[in-house]
Design an enzyme around this catalytic site. Structure first.
Site, PDB file in Angstrom:
ATOM      1  N   SER A  57      53.957 162.070  90.858  1.00  0.00           N
ATOM      2  CA  SER A  57      54.977 161.765  91.877  1.00  0.00           C
ATOM      3  C   SER A  57      54.615 160.533  92.696  1.00  0.00           C
ATOM      4  CB  SER A  57      55.082 162.974  92.814  1.00  0.00           C
ATOM      5  OG  SER A  57      55.732 162.615  94.012  1.00  0.00           O
ATOM      6  N   GLU A  90      54.938 160.448  95.694  1.00  0.00           N
ATOM      7  CA  GLU A  90      54.299 160.939  96.918  1.00  0.00           C
ATOM      8  C   GLU A  90      52.791 160.682  96.892  1.00  0.00           C
ATOM      9  OE1 GLU A  90      55.176 162.710  99.995  1.00  0.00           O
ATOM     10  OE2 GLU A  90      56.930 161.560  99.454  1.00  0.00           O
ATOM     11  N   TYR A  95      51.050 168.454  99.439  1.00  0.00           N
ATOM     12  CA  TYR A  95      51.749 168.290  98.161  1.00  0.00           C
ATOM     13  C   TYR A  95      51.257 167.042  97.435  1.00  0.00           C
ATOM     14  CZ  TYR A  95      55.489 166.887  94.973  1.00  0.00           C
ATOM     15  OH  TYR A  95      56.186 166.462  93.869  1.00  0.00           O
TER      16      TYR A  95
HETATM   17  O1  G4F Z   1      64.254 164.527 100.292  1.00  0.00           O
HETATM   18  P1  G4F Z   1      62.864 164.686 100.750  1.00  0.00           P
HETATM   19  O2  G4F Z   1      62.467 166.047 101.217  1.00  0.00           O
HETATM   20  O3  G4F Z   1      61.956 164.143  99.564  1.00  0.00           O
HETATM   21  P2  G4F Z   1      60.418 163.639  99.513  1.00  0.00           P
HETATM   22  O4  G4F Z   1      59.609 164.223 100.602  1.00  0.00           O
HETATM   23  O5  G4F Z   1      60.436 162.154  99.429  1.00  0.00           O
HETATM   24  O6  G4F Z   1      59.903 164.266  98.137  1.00  0.00           O
HETATM   25  C1  G4F Z   1      60.703 164.334  96.981  1.00  0.00           C
HETATM   26  O7  G4F Z   1      60.453 163.219  96.130  1.00  0.00           O
HETATM   27  C2  G4F Z   1      59.125 163.150  95.622  1.00  0.00           C
HETATM   28  C3  G4F Z   1      59.042 161.910  94.724  1.00  0.00           C
HETATM   29  O8  G4F Z   1      58.548 160.865  95.472  1.00  0.00           O
HETATM   30  C4  G4F Z   1      58.785 164.399  94.846  1.00  0.00           C
HETATM   31  F1  G4F Z   1      57.516 164.330  94.384  1.00  0.00           F
HETATM   32  C5  G4F Z   1      58.943 165.612  95.750  1.00  0.00           C
HETATM   33  O9  G4F Z   1      58.711 166.803  94.999  1.00  0.00           O
HETATM   34  C6  G4F Z   1      60.375 165.633  96.261  1.00  0.00           C
HETATM   35  O10 G4F Z   1      61.238 165.801  95.158  1.00  0.00           O
HETATM   36  O11 G4F Z   1      62.574 163.683 101.982  1.00  0.00           O
HETATM   37  C7  G4F Z   1      62.839 162.317 101.872  1.00  0.00           C
HETATM   38  C8  G4F Z   1      62.683 161.666 103.238  1.00  0.00           C
HETATM   39  C9  G4F Z   1      61.375 161.996 103.965  1.00  0.00           C
HETATM   40  O12 G4F Z   1      60.867 160.792 104.507  1.00  0.00           O
HETATM   41  C10 G4F Z   1      61.786 162.922 105.103  1.00  0.00           C
HETATM   42  O13 G4F Z   1      60.969 162.843 106.264  1.00  0.00           O
HETATM   43  O14 G4F Z   1      63.725 162.154 104.095  1.00  0.00           O
HETATM   44  C11 G4F Z   1      63.191 162.389 105.383  1.00  0.00           C
HETATM   45  N1  G4F Z   1      64.034 163.354 106.087  1.00  0.00           N
HETATM   46  C12 G4F Z   1      64.663 163.141 107.277  1.00  0.00           C
HETATM   47  N2  G4F Z   1      65.318 164.223 107.663  1.00  0.00           N
HETATM   48  C13 G4F Z   1      64.315 164.609 105.702  1.00  0.00           C
HETATM   49  C14 G4F Z   1      65.120 165.160 106.694  1.00  0.00           C
HETATM   50  N3  G4F Z   1      63.948 165.294 104.587  1.00  0.00           N
HETATM   51  C15 G4F Z   1      64.408 166.561 104.456  1.00  0.00           C
HETATM   52  N4  G4F Z   1      64.071 167.257 103.344  1.00  0.00           N
HETATM   53  N5  G4F Z   1      65.192 167.156 105.415  1.00  0.00           N
HETATM   54  C16 G4F Z   1      65.581 166.497 106.547  1.00  0.00           C
HETATM   55  O15 G4F Z   1      66.286 167.068 107.414  1.00  0.00           O
END
Ligand code: G4F
Length: 331
Positions: free
Chosen positions: A128, A130, A152
């Site tokens: 990933s 990440e 993670y």
């Molecule tokens: O959609 P996210 O939760 O994805 P994240 O953390 O980038 O991880 C995903 O992609 C990775 C590949 O790089 C995978 F390995 C992993 O398993 C997963 O599929 O968050 C994306 C961004 C973050 O910066 C987070 O802080 O969105 C920001 N965010 C802002 N508000 C939020 C929110 N994320 C989530 N989930 N929920 C919110 O309310």
């Protein structure tokens, strides 16, 4: 001879797209499903009836040895993981065991099967972006220093290096795809793209008034999951195993995501629809991800086919249709 593939994480977004791709290519597809009476397995039986489900758990090496012996796979795709980054701070031990230790267990199960049967297996590990975390280079490529920022991410680094180690130690055909964020209408609603597109759909239908989010300034390189599973398959068709970054090469903030999603329902200014809740802000953030996938493009001939704009708009439209159907169902 029919090619046989075993997919862990078969009930997730990527597992389902990959199962469809392999089935279309004439593969016999086996899927590992954990847990007793798992509702996701029932859904899979309806949506992907050709998948042969095998019970097993990434934490249980014996179950994996049995699963591999049963499937006798030519290709193993290890997609199974605890994949929600925010959850990993609250469940660091479990995430380390499943997302990190589970890779070692799968590698061992495959190695044991190869040694005992003489049957060669090609192995794919879902690494990933990440892992880049506090990114030391822009854009990030295969050689960029890994500096994970969450339990993670640390677990994924462990799995990534274990995959490389088994390739170097035992000559296994083990490849690692360093996939940047990839989304689709099948994405879980805990992830930010789907959380936003579903909320926007519900706002359009008058079912809710706004959405609560965390950090709007983080930037991600978002692609379409259907494109990314094609890259996984291409990696296992190469004579030599290797590691590849899979990304679009474009980055967008959560604000950009909100711009496109709200524009799809004709709302250009979303300020009064979005509330910030610090509980969604992570203890350590990955601020900027943007991938350089030139190696995959030149060696695998892979490239993405769906733009960020098309992806988000299609997810909003899917969610409008889904929410409309749900809200008109008889109670
Ligand atoms: O959609 P996210 O939760 O994805 P994240 O953390 O980038 O991880 C995903 O992609 C990775 C590949 O790089 C995978 F390995 C992993 O398993 C997963 O599929 O968050 C994306 C961004 C973050 O910066 C987070 O802080 O969105 C920001 N965010 C802002 N508000 C939020 C929110 N994320 C989530 N989930 N929920 C919110 O309310």
């Amino acid at each position: 001879m029919t090619t046989r593939a075993l997919i862990t994480g078969i009930t997730g977004q990527d597992g389902m797209y990959l199962a469809e791709l392999l089935h279309d290519k004439g593969y016999e597809v086996f899927g590992l499903v954990a847990g007793q009476n798992n509702p996701k397995a029932d859904l899979l039986a309806v949506s992907h009836p050709y998948v042969k489900v095998i019970s097993g758990n990434l934490l249980d090496l014996v179950s994996l040895i049995r699963a591999v012996a049963h499937a006798k796979p030519d290709e193993v795709y290890n997609l199974g993981a605890i994949s929600f980054v925010a959850y990993s701070w609250e469940n660091a031990r479990l995430t380390s065991d499943v997302t990190g230790g589970g890779v070692l267990n799968m590698l061992e199960a495959v190695r044991y099967f190869q040694d005992s049967s003489g049957h060669q297996v090609r192995f794919y590990q879902a690494s990933s972006s990440e892992m880049f975390g506090n990114a030391q280079e822009v854009p990030q490529r295969e050689s960029t220093l890994l500096w994970p920022r969450s339990p993670y991410g640390v677990a994924k680094v462990y799995g990534h290096y274990m995959t490389i180690n088994y390739r170097e130690s035992y000559g296994m055909h083990a490849s690692s795809g360093i996939l940047f964020n990839h989304e689709s209408p099948r994405r879980g609603v805990e992830f930010v793209t789907r959380k936003v597109t579903r909320a926007v759909a519900r706002i359009q239908l008058g079912l809710q008034t706004g959405v609560t989010l965390g950090n709007l300034d983080a930037k991600r390189d978002w692609g379409f999951a259907g494109d990314y599973v094609r890259a996984m398959w291409l990696m296992l068709q190469q004579d030599t195993a290797d590691d590849y970054v899979i990304s679009t090469g474009e980055t967008h903030s959560i604000r950009d995501l909100l711009d496109v999603a709200f524009d799809e329902i004709g709302i250009p200014d979303w300020d009064d629809k979005v509330t910030i809740d610090p509980t969604y802000v992570r203890p350590a953030e990955v601020d900027l991800l943007i991938g350089d996938s030139s190696k995959a493009r030149s060696v695998l001939g892979w490239e993405p086919t769906v733009t960020f704009d098309q992806l988000i708009r299609s997810m909003v439209q899917h969610d409008i249709a889904e929410q409309t159907a749900l809200s008109t169902q008889p109670q």
